[in-house]
Enzyme design. Structure first.
Site, PDB file in Angstrom:
ATOM      1  N   LYS A 138       0.823  -1.208   0.000  1.00 41.77           N
ATOM      2  CA  LYS A 138       0.000   0.000   0.000  1.00 41.77           C
ATOM      3  C   LYS A 138       0.866   1.272   0.000  1.00 41.77           C
ATOM      4  CE  LYS A 138      -4.153  -2.202   1.208  1.00 41.77           C
ATOM      5  NZ  LYS A 138      -3.759  -3.581   1.172  1.00 41.77           N
TER       6      LYS A 138
HETATM    7  C1  LIG Z   1      -4.370  -4.756   0.595  1.00 45.85           C
HETATM    8  C2  LIG Z   1      -3.555  -5.987   0.506  1.00 45.85           C
HETATM    9  C3  LIG Z   1      -3.823  -6.993  -0.453  1.00 45.85           C
HETATM   10  C4  LIG Z   1      -4.986  -6.932  -1.405  1.00 45.85           C
HETATM   11  O1  LIG Z   1      -4.872  -5.931  -2.375  1.00 45.85           O
HETATM   12  P1  LIG Z   1      -6.163  -5.402  -3.170  1.00 45.85           P
HETATM   13  O2  LIG Z   1      -5.704  -4.258  -3.958  1.00 45.85           O
HETATM   14  O3  LIG Z   1      -7.143  -4.989  -2.079  1.00 45.85           O
HETATM   15  O4  LIG Z   1      -6.684  -6.527  -3.977  1.00 45.85           O
HETATM   16  C5  LIG Z   1      -2.973  -8.089  -0.500  1.00 45.85           C
HETATM   17  N1  LIG Z   1      -1.940  -8.220   0.348  1.00 45.85           N
HETATM   18  C6  LIG Z   1      -1.658  -7.285   1.296  1.00 45.85           C
HETATM   19  C7  LIG Z   1      -0.523  -7.510   2.228  1.00 45.85           C
HETATM   20  C8  LIG Z   1      -2.450  -6.128   1.406  1.00 45.85           C
HETATM   21  O5  LIG Z   1      -2.161  -5.213   2.351  1.00 45.85           O
END
Ligand SMILES: *Cc1c(COP(=O)(O)O)cnc(C)c1O
Length: 489
Positions: free
Chosen positions: A110
């Site tokens: 993120k």
């Molecule tokens: C948010 C997240 C995901 C999923 O990603 P999306 O964009 O919501 O599909 C997968 N792995 C981790 C560690 C995350 O923080």
């Protein structure tokens, strides 16, 4: 100039920078670029650049009205902020390739988007002579909260309030939020679960868009197009690194395997493909919450099921918001609106067989359980000394399953690695067959001893940092809490 429009109504269009500021379209739809053709480019030109150069080209394509500011935005977002020169390095492991997206300030993928979003928002505020201060409101089950707090920390013209469930997140995740020092930040625990926090936030957006004079709300969740676009860049960066490694020549197809929750990360891959990058297949990997895998198999999306708590918690989700963007491009706005209404009213919808076929031309689904993920962590560490986190492990296990069924071509596979194994230390230690302590500090040290992989620096000091945020409230008090924050009380 490229405009954005809502996935649900043709007449809700606005400029790119206003789409970033609004977050969600007024009709409840998501913003999408009006003209996909306008996004197409000669991808070979992009591949000549380093990461920051790629980001400049791609951001400018999506946000042309911010073009003048984009070089500065990219510089501020990425230069020196990631613990890898490549920003998102690609490493070989056991015949596949792993794209490590977790070298940012909070050790989850993120960060790639949330390093850029505050800078994009600040530029959008200037562009539109927006006079209000922006208050970012976010409900989180963990990773978004810390990345958003960090990204918006002390950014002029913004404040941020994050709500998280008092129970159900790891101590590491909690400390990452409660020790954030920015003067414009607040992290508040809710006596309830993530759904309570999420419901409270949506209610506040609906009933109190201006919580105080001169303050407007906005969102840092992946419904915001400003969060999706920065993720398009690393698909190009991965492709270039495969070329540099001599694994492919320019023009060769590549398959990406994406551990998926809200469908944001994988949707960014779809945009990379729409821009012209030779993407063979996007593999949508789910944990035991198999809503998307079922959808891709049958065409029926059904959220009426029990949410399983897995050891890949950031993927524990039953309504994947960003799928709406894909539906829009495949089915058009009227159908999308209808499907979303059905999802709201009946909890399910089903696309036509022609629509499903067109989705499956690009996407393949699969699911893996906690046990299958744990086995992948164990096996790849044993065979190749590569240590992955529980979310990455789901993607790995799904890729293996699809290979066994002969579903994937010979194209090289890039597995997107979304978190450092140190964010989910307990599950990773358990997968390696190690004893798990009640004390997370001990677990981190143990993982370092066992794996020989160094603890990432942002997590190393976390247990010694001063706790800045101690608020705990009941869900009905959220609105008053936001009002108080907005008024600076
Ligand atoms: C948010 C997240 C995901 C999923 O990603 P999306 O964009 O919501 O599909 C997968 N792995 C981790 C560690 C995350 O923080």
């Amino acid at each position: 100039m490229l405009q954005y429009r809502s996935t649900r109504h043709a007449n809700e269009s606005c400029s790119p920078s206003m789409a970033i500021l609004n977050g969600l379209a007024p009709d409840g739809g998501l913003y999408v670029p009006e003209d996909l053709e306008a996004l197409r480019l000669d991808y070979r030109e992009v591949l000549k650049e380093d990461y920051l150069g790629m980001a400049r080209i791609i951001f400018t394509k999506f946000f042309p009205d911010l073009a003048e500011e984009i070089p500065v935005i990219v510089e501020a977002s990425y230069r020196g902020r990631f613990r890898s020169e490549a920003v998102t390095p690609l490493v070989p492991a056991d015949g596949k390739w792993i794209l490590e997206l977790f070298h940012g300030p909070t050790c989850a993928f993120k960060d790639v988007a949330l390093s850029a979003l505050p800078n994009l928002m600040a530029a959008a505020v200037r562009k539109n002579h927006f006079e209000d201060e922006i208050l970012i409101l976010t409900a989180t089950s963990g990773d978004t909260g810390s990345a958003a707090l960090h990204g918006f920390s002390d950014v002029p013209g913004t404040r941020i309030v994050v709500f998280y469930p008092d129970e159900g997140i790891s101590l590491t995740q909690r400390l990452q939020m409660t020790t954030e020092r920015g003067r414009n930040t607040a992290a508040c625990a809710i006596r309830g679960d993530f759904d309570d926090a999420q419901r409270g936030v949506k209610e506040i957006f609906r009933t109190m868009p201006h919580p105080a004079k001169g303050i407007a709300l906005s969102s840092a969740n992946s419904i915001n197009i400003g969060r999706l676009v920065p993720q398009v860049v690393y698909y190009f960066a991965a492709y270039r690194q495969l070329m540099d490694a001599g694994r492919i020549a320019v023009g060769d197809p590549v398959t990406f395997v994406v551990p998926t929750g809200n469908f944001g990360d994988i949707m960014a891959g779809w945009f990379a493909r729409a821009m012209g990058l030779p993407v063979e297949k996007l593999v949508c990997a789910s944990n035991s919450n198999e809503v998307l895998a079922d959808f891709l198999a049958t065409g029926r999306y059904d959220r009426k099921r029990i949410l399983h708590k897995t050891n890949s918690p950031s993927m524990d989700i039953l309504v994947s918001s960003n799928l709406e963007r894909l539906l829009y491009f495949v089915c058009g706005e009227e159908q999308t609106r209808r499907y979303m209404e059905e999802l709201g009213e009946k909890g399910a919808y089903e696309v036509s067989s022609a629509e499903l076929e067109s989705i499956r031309a690009c996407f393949v689904g699969g699911a893996a359980s906690d046990e299958e993920g744990a086995k992948a962590i164990h096996d790849i560490f044993s065979s190749d000394h590569y240590l992955m986190d529980t979310h990455t492990a789901v993607a790995w296990a799904v890729s293996e399953k699809l290979e066994e069924r002969g579903i994937l071509s010979e194209a090289p596979q890039v597995i997107l690695s979304t978190a450092s194994p140190y964010k989910f230390t307990r599950s990773v230690l358990a997968a390696l067959g190690e004893e798990v302590s009640e004390e997370d500090r001990r677990n981190m040290e143990r993982l370092e001893e066992v794996s020989g992989v160094a603890m990432p620096e942002p997590l190393a000091g976390i247990f010694d940092r001063e706790v800045m945020h101690r608020d705990v409230i009941d869900p009905p008090a959220m609105k008053e809490y936001v009002k108080a924050q907005a008024e600076g009380r």
